[in-house]
Design a protein around this motif. Structure first.
Motif, PDB file in Angstrom:
ATOM      1  N   VAL A   1       0.863  -1.181   0.000  1.00 28.87           N
ATOM      2  CA  VAL A   1       0.000   0.000   0.000  1.00 28.87           C
ATOM      3  C   VAL A   1       0.897   1.227   0.000  1.00 28.87           C
ATOM      4  CG1 VAL A   1      -1.842   1.244   1.178  1.00 28.87           C
ATOM      5  CG2 VAL A   1      -1.737  -1.264   1.317  1.00 28.87           C
TER       6      VAL A   1
ATOM      7  N   LEU B   1       1.574   5.013   0.340  1.00 27.99           N
ATOM      8  CA  LEU B   1       0.973   6.174   0.987  1.00 27.99           C
ATOM      9  C   LEU B   1       1.957   7.329   0.998  1.00 27.99           C
ATOM     10  CD1 LEU B   1      -0.632   4.352   4.050  1.00 27.99           C
ATOM     11  CD2 LEU B   1      -1.749   5.014   1.915  1.00 27.99           C
TER      12      LEU B   1
ATOM     13  N   ASP C   1      -0.767   8.897   7.209  1.00 25.82           N
ATOM     14  CA  ASP C   1      -1.660   7.995   6.472  1.00 25.82           C
ATOM     15  C   ASP C   1      -1.422   6.546   6.911  1.00 25.82           C
ATOM     16  OD1 ASP C   1      -2.643  10.152   4.877  1.00 25.82           O
ATOM     17  OD2 ASP C   1      -0.848  10.008   3.644  1.00 25.82           O
TER      18      ASP C   1
ATOM     19  N   VAL D   1      -4.324   4.021   8.465  1.00 28.39           N
ATOM     20  CA  VAL D   1      -4.634   2.713   7.867  1.00 28.39           C
ATOM     21  C   VAL D   1      -4.417   1.599   8.887  1.00 28.39           C
ATOM     22  CG1 VAL D   1      -3.917   1.034   6.119  1.00 28.39           C
ATOM     23  CG2 VAL D   1      -4.169   3.449   5.500  1.00 28.39           C
ATOM     24  N   ASN D   2      -3.304   1.653   9.600  1.00 25.72           N
ATOM     25  CA  ASN D   2      -3.027   0.619  10.593  1.00 25.72           C
ATOM     26  C   ASN D   2      -4.034   0.649  11.734  1.00 25.72           C
ATOM     27  OD1 ASN D   2      -0.810  -0.518   9.298  1.00 25.72           O
ATOM     28  ND2 ASN D   2       0.654   0.849  10.273  1.00 25.72           N
TER      29      ASN D   2
ATOM     30  N   VAL E   1       2.265  -1.781   4.470  1.00 30.27           N
ATOM     31  CA  VAL E   1       1.769  -0.401   4.412  1.00 30.27           C
ATOM     32  C   VAL E   1       2.988   0.508   4.461  1.00 30.27           C
ATOM     33  CG1 VAL E   1       0.250   1.297   5.464  1.00 30.27           C
ATOM     34  CG2 VAL E   1      -0.346  -1.129   5.581  1.00 30.27           C
TER      35      VAL E   1
ATOM     36  N   LEU F   1      -3.636   5.191  -1.432  1.00 34.90           N
ATOM     37  CA  LEU F   1      -4.593   6.175  -0.925  1.00 34.90           C
ATOM     38  C   LEU F   1      -3.956   7.536  -1.116  1.00 34.90           C
ATOM     39  CD1 LEU F   1      -7.291   6.551   0.801  1.00 34.90           C
ATOM     40  CD2 LEU F   1      -5.748   6.740   2.770  1.00 34.90           C
TER      41      LEU F   1
ATOM     42  N   LEU G   1     -10.873   5.407   2.843  1.00 30.46           N
ATOM     43  CA  LEU G   1     -10.138   4.584   3.806  1.00 30.46           C
ATOM     44  C   LEU G   1     -10.812   3.227   3.962  1.00 30.46           C
ATOM     45  CD1 LEU G   1      -7.832   4.423   5.870  1.00 30.46           C
ATOM     46  CD2 LEU G   1      -9.362   5.501   7.535  1.00 30.46           C
TER      47      LEU G   1
ATOM     48  N   LEU H   1     -10.184   1.163   0.779  1.00 29.38           N
ATOM     49  CA  LEU H   1      -8.815   0.655   0.711  1.00 29.38           C
ATOM     50  C   LEU H   1      -8.663  -0.603   1.563  1.00 29.38           C
ATOM     51  CD1 LEU H   1      -5.766   0.868   0.043  1.00 29.38           C
ATOM     52  CD2 LEU H   1      -5.555   2.341   2.065  1.00 29.38           C
ATOM     53  N   LEU H   2      -9.101  -0.535   2.808  1.00 31.83           N
ATOM     54  CA  LEU H   2      -8.928  -1.687   3.692  1.00 31.83           C
ATOM     55  C   LEU H   2      -9.706  -2.891   3.182  1.00 31.83           C
ATOM     56  CD1 LEU H   2      -7.516  -2.559   6.292  1.00 31.83           C
ATOM     57  CD2 LEU H   2      -9.638  -2.029   7.505  1.00 31.83           C
TER      58      LEU H   2
END
Length: 209
Positions: free
Chosen positions: A37, A39, A44, A48-49, A66, A94, A199, A202-203
């Motif tokens: 991913v 970023l 960011d 995400v995490n 990530v 993202l 978001l 994306l996940l």
């Protein structure tokens, strides 16, 4: 012990011109890494995490890396090294609306044009602030012990007449590390049905790769 952090370090060294991609390729196969991913920055990554954790997902165990690129304009370099034309990994990203052309061009050149790019209207902080509402964001700033800092910031002439959402976005970027911390804080405060669509999308996509 080999972990995703070692892979990220190897990729950063490679992208920065520090040798060939041998170490990154070896680690990608050993871990193994399925998806990267891409970023813009560490805030960011934190967001995400944080969303993955609250949904009970271990992205590293799923083979998802990530990765902060240190700026959206680096996407072409990273996509070329890691995507189908490089290590052959799947790519996701993202980005902000203004950065979308960089991502589209970088992914296309890497042979990953059909893969997942998720776009925020202004930026991820803007998406999170709008999802929570300015009143809730103000509460979170107070809970983090930064209400006085916010009050002083809002007294600055440059902030007069700005919309509250814009003021909060600017406040988050006025101190080193603040955006990273609030990337997690804001996500953790979201109601389940208020996660911003980019978001959330994306996940969700990472489970399909």
């Amino acid at each position: 012990m080999t972990d995703m952090g070692a892979f990220r370090d190897a990729v950063a060294a490679w992208a920065g011109g520090g040798g060939d991609g041998g170490p990154a390729a070896e680690l990608a196969a050993l871990l193994p890494v399925r998806v990267v991913v891409l970023l813009e920055g560490l805030s960011d990554v934190a967001a995400v995490n944080a969303l993955a954790e609250r949904r009970g997902r271990d992205l590293e165990a799923e083979g998802v890396c990530v990765l902060s690129m240190g700026g959206a304009m680096n996407v072409g370099r990273y996509a070329g090294l890691l995507g189908p034309s490089g290590l052959g990994l799947r790519l996701a990203g993202l980005c902000d609306e203004r950065e979308r052309p960089y991502y589209l061009r970088g992914f296309e050149r890497a042979g990953a044009v059909e893969q997942g790019i998720f776009v925020c209207a202004a930026d991820l902080e803007d998406e999170l602030i709008r999802a929570l509402g300015v009143a809730r964001v103000g509460e979170l700033v107070r809970e983090e012990g930064e209400l006085r800092a916010l009050e002083i910031f809002l007294q600055q002439p440059a902030q007069q007449g700005r919309a509250p959402e814009q003021q909060f976005r600017r406040f988050l970027g006025t101190k080193k590390g603040r955006k990273i911390r609030y990337g997690r804080v804001l996500v953790e405060a979201l109601d389940d049905d208020r996660v911003p669509a980019p978001l959330d999308g994306l996940l969700a996509s990472l489970g399909r790769f």
